[in-house]
Write an enzyme that holds these catalytic residues in place. Structure first.
Site, short mmCIF file in Angstrom:
data_model
loop_
_atom_site.label_atom_id
_atom_site.label_comp_id
_atom_site.label_asym_id
_atom_site.label_seq_id
_atom_site.Cartn_x
_atom_site.Cartn_y
_atom_site.Cartn_z
N ILE A 1 19.87 6.97 12.04
CA ILE A 1 19.42 7.60 13.28
C ILE A 1 20.42 7.42 14.42
CG2 ILE A 1 16.98 7.56 12.69
CD1 ILE A 1 16.65 5.05 14.38
N GLY A 2 21.65 7.14 14.03
CA GLY A 2 22.70 6.98 15.04
C GLY A 2 23.12 5.55 15.25
N THR A 3 22.63 4.64 14.39
CA THR A 3 22.87 3.21 14.58
C THR A 3 24.13 2.71 13.88
OG1 THR A 3 21.47 2.80 12.68
CG2 THR A 3 20.41 2.73 14.82
N GLU B 1 16.42 -3.38 18.70
CA GLU B 1 15.42 -3.48 19.76
C GLU B 1 15.54 -4.72 20.63
OE1 GLU B 1 11.74 -1.19 17.65
OE2 GLU B 1 13.13 -2.36 16.46
N LYS C 1 31.01 -4.16 16.50
CA LYS C 1 31.20 -2.96 17.31
C LYS C 1 29.93 -2.12 17.36
CE LYS C 1 34.62 0.72 18.02
NZ LYS C 1 35.89 1.29 17.53
N ASN D 1 28.63 -5.88 11.83
CA ASN D 1 29.66 -5.11 12.52
C ASN D 1 29.49 -5.30 14.03
OD1 ASN D 1 31.15 -3.03 13.84
ND2 ASN D 1 31.05 -1.74 12.03
#
Length: 745
Positions: free
Chosen positions: A472-474, A712, A640, A638
């Site tokens: 989902i874009g993570t 979150e 980044k 990761n």
């Protein structure tokens, strides 16, 4: 080439180029031949019945293929089902076009299907509906007397009720030398990811469908469609390799999926239905909540009593619940506690989980209450938290699998310069601005779900992994590839992570900050199994150097099997495949949490946020000038992509504290700012200096990788830290979010 090891390295997103060049296709962008376009019509009343529908003008329009309403909808298999998807709360699932009853304003009541989108949209405006309106209730505060306990259901496993009371709260609170009490209210928020909800359904014939869907769970959408329409599970394929943000709104299938599949099956055509921005406000949202808290402490600052009562919003047909009031007792060891949580059923759509559901609302109230308690005690807010620090979970008495929250406090405080704070409210100024410092604690559950992964070693000696998860874009694709690279000893470019497809092995929906731990653990498990098979094949080769060598004396490195004692004695994967004359070696493995081991521990991620605000003396305008968040989330795969996740959460924290709310007109039962012009979110000018620290937290219990999610945890502490900084700057406690400048005038 990326050098091994890969885990722990700040690798850029492997799919980044596709996204920035536009070659990544989203659900509403696939080029499908002979495509029809659907446009949804939404109700303009809040509660009642449809008494008449006039579709004549719309049907007469050239290019209109069909109009579906409750009067002519196809029969489906789902109307006796209570649950249609994995994330459905207790109650009766909403059924679009089921009958003439209206349950909420904006309810989908018709679908126009035409040869192009513009025609469908225009035709939708020509349909005339007549209604018989009924009285409705949409306001939470006026209806608190109607509150009830949440119904129990499947969702209760992930969202348990509040813990039972301990000690004697009333006696301890009334006799305490220091006590505080306050009420906190939170406005409704809508998710509004950049990509709007769309489903492109390809009709394959004989009840078979291929669906490009915007979803956070391909298998969940597959289950939904199969259950609702009575199709064979294997005849429904859902693809979602690229998702333009979800934030929880895609955990449940949205109504455009139902509409598109219904039309496709009935017309035996390919159909796409896309929701527009206003329609993105017609389904789930973060619910409005009201919370009442009472905290007490002894003269030394030990918290002795905590009471947290929360009331949330749900719909008239389902009981959506959050973990709202339980967090304080996972942090602070008060002996006397009382936690209560109720719901008020309103004539609105069922809320849906929104990034850190329950946690960000509950922790705002808890951490503002702790701040107020610190001022009553004349104690530094950081020292109060350190004074009440617990290495174990006070609510259960169990130790945490790991807890580096104290490190978060100390490292973030030092980086921020907390020691430069003058504790007196209103004492710090910069020109015509009042300056305030605030801090708060964050906590979130460390979830792990079952997942299955298939691994294939190709004849070229490369690795292909299959799993149904979305991204989902993570950065999911990137971190999964990194995990596999380290486990098998290959470069990133020699690994393909094939995902976003319900035909792939099982994955839960991507939510709860759980996918890296869930799918990542399954990757480790399946690659271990694959390595056993590779080694067995290699030992069977004539003249194999690995015959009789123990497994522990062999390593997989640089695309080869080698002896630990002499890495020059190696056999590449490609050579193994050539010598055994097989096209591939395969393995499939399921992994999940070790429930027996973990039942003796509590699991959580932790954070600490420190914030500086400036408040204009004359105008009352608020600027978050800088913020530092430290996160303890085990091993960071990761740094980044993880840092990006936390930065995004911090920005959302600023948004929740200062900007974001959906305005509900309780007389109309309607959201009045259903657009991104009036639904305020931060822009570049609102975001200044943000910094992220990852605590050195080793967790050898949580899972084989020692990882916890970060999606979150960066959000949870920010709203309270901002509210506390505003108090420090102005001396005013504003307990209603969002905080607008008029509240400070």
């Amino acid at each position: 080439m990326t050098k091994l090891p890969s885990v722990g390295q700040p690798v850029s997103r492997l799919e980044g180029r596709q996204k920035v060049t536009g070659s990544a296709k989203y659900a509403g962008e696939y080029n499908v031949p002979n495509l029809l376009y659907g446009y949804v019509v939404n109700s303009t009343i809040t509660k009642g019945k449809i008494t008449a529908i006039d579709t004549a003008a719309a049907k007469a329009l050239k290019g209109v293929e069909a109009i579906f309403t409750h009067q002519n909808r196809p029969s489906t298999a789902w109307f006796d089902m209570q649950y249609a998807d994995m994330d459905a709360p207790p109650g009766t699932v909403f059924k679009p076009l089921h009958d003439n009853k209206i349950k909420f304003n904006g309810q989908p009541i018709a679908l126009v299907v035409a040869e192009d989108f513009e025609t469908a949209r225009y035709a939708a405006s020509l349909i005339k509906f007549e209604y018989e309106e009924e009285a409705f209730i949409t306001g939470l505060i006026p209806n608190l007397d109607k509150a009830h306990e949440p119904k129990k259901g499947l969702a209760t496993m992930l969202k348990p009720p509040p813990p039972p009371p301990t000690g004697d709260f009333e006696k301890a609170y009334n006799s305490a030398p220091v006590k505080v009490a306050a009420q906190y209210t939170h406005a409704t928020e809508h998710h509004n990811p950049l990509e709007m909800y769309a489903s492109t359904v390809v009709y394959e014939g004989k009840g078979k469908l291929t669906i490009y869907d915007k979803t956070q769970g391909t298998i969940n959408s597959q289950l939904f469609v199969a259950n609702v329409f009575g199709l064979h599970f294997k005849d429904v394929r859902v693809l979602s390799p690229f998702v333009g943000g979800g934030f929880g709104s895609g955990l449940r299938p949205q109504y455009q999926l139902f509409m598109a599949v219904m039309a496709s099956l009935e017309l035996k055509r390919n159909v796409r239905v896309t929701l527009d921005r206003a329609q993105m406000f017609t389904f789930g949202h973060r619910p409005q909540t009201i919370q009442n808290l009472k905290f007490a402490a002894d003269a030394e600052g030990n918290v002795t009593a905590m009471n947290h009562t929360g009331v949330g919003e749900t719909s008239s047909y389902e009981d959506y619940a959050e973990i709202l009031v339980s967090w304080s007792h996972m942090l602070y060891p008060a002996k006397n506690t009382l936690f209560e949580y109720d719901l008020v059923s309103l004539d609105l759509p069922t809320p849906i989980d929104m990034r850190a559901p329950g946690g960000v609302s509950g922790m705002h109230a808890i951490e503002c209450m702790m701040d107020e308690l610190a001022y009553e005690l004349k104690m530094d807010p950081l020292q109060l938290r350190l004074k009440n620090y617990s290495e174990t979970d006070p609510s259960t008495g169990k130790p945490f699998t790991s807890k580096a929250l104290k490190q978060c406090y100390l490292e973030a405080a030092e980086k921020f310069g907390w020691n430069e704070r003058n504790p007196e409210p209103g004492s710090m100024q910069r020109g015509n601005k009042l300056v305030g410092y605030g801090m708060a604690t964050g906590i979130w559950d460390a979830y792990q779900f079952p997942a299955r992964v298939k691994a294939i070693l190709t004849k070229e000696g490369k690795l292909i992994l299959h799993n149904a998860t979305t991204d989902i874009g993570t950065g999911t694709m990137t971190v999964m590839t990194q995990i596999a690279a380290d486990e098998i000893g290959l470069q990133l470019e020699d690994i393909t992570f094939d995902y976003g497809d319900s035909k792939k092995p099982f994955s839960m929906f991507q939510g709860g900050s759980a996918i890296t731990a869930s799918t990542g653990a399954a990757i480790v498990a399946v690659v271990k199994e694959l390595k056993k098979k590779i080694l067995k094949k290699a030992r069977g080769i004539d003249g194999s150097p690995f015959k009789g060598i123990k497994d522990e004396d062999i390593i997989f490195k640089d695309g080869a099997i080698a002896l630990k004692s002499d890495t020059n004695l190696a056999l590449s994967f490609k050579d193994v495949m050539a010598l055994i004359k097989e096209p591939e070696i395969k393995a499939k493995k399921m992994a999940g949490p070790d429930i027996l081991k973990l039942k003796n521990y509590s699991k959580a991620t932790h954070s600490a946020s420190f914030v500086e605000v400036e408040v204009d003396k004359e105008l009352g305008t608020i600027t978050v000038t800088r913020a530092v968040t430290a996160v303890a989330a085990g091993r960071i795969i990761n740094p980044k992509t993880a840092r990006s996740q936390v930065l995004g959460s911090m920005i959302w924290g600023i948004s929740k504290a200062l900007h974001e709310e959906t305005i509900l007109d309780e007389n109309l039962g309607k959201y009045m700012n259903a657009n991104l012009g009036e639904y305020h979110i931060p822009v570049h000018a609102d975001i200044h200096e943000l910094d992220v620290i990852f605590a050195d937290e080793k967790d050898e219990l949580i899972n084989e990788l020692g990882i916890k999610g970060v999606g979150e945890i960066g959000l949870v502490a920010m709203p309270a830290a901002i509210a506390n900084a505003i108090y420090h700057a102005t001396g005013k406690r504003i307990n209603t979010l969002p905080i607008h400048f008029d509240k400070l005038l």
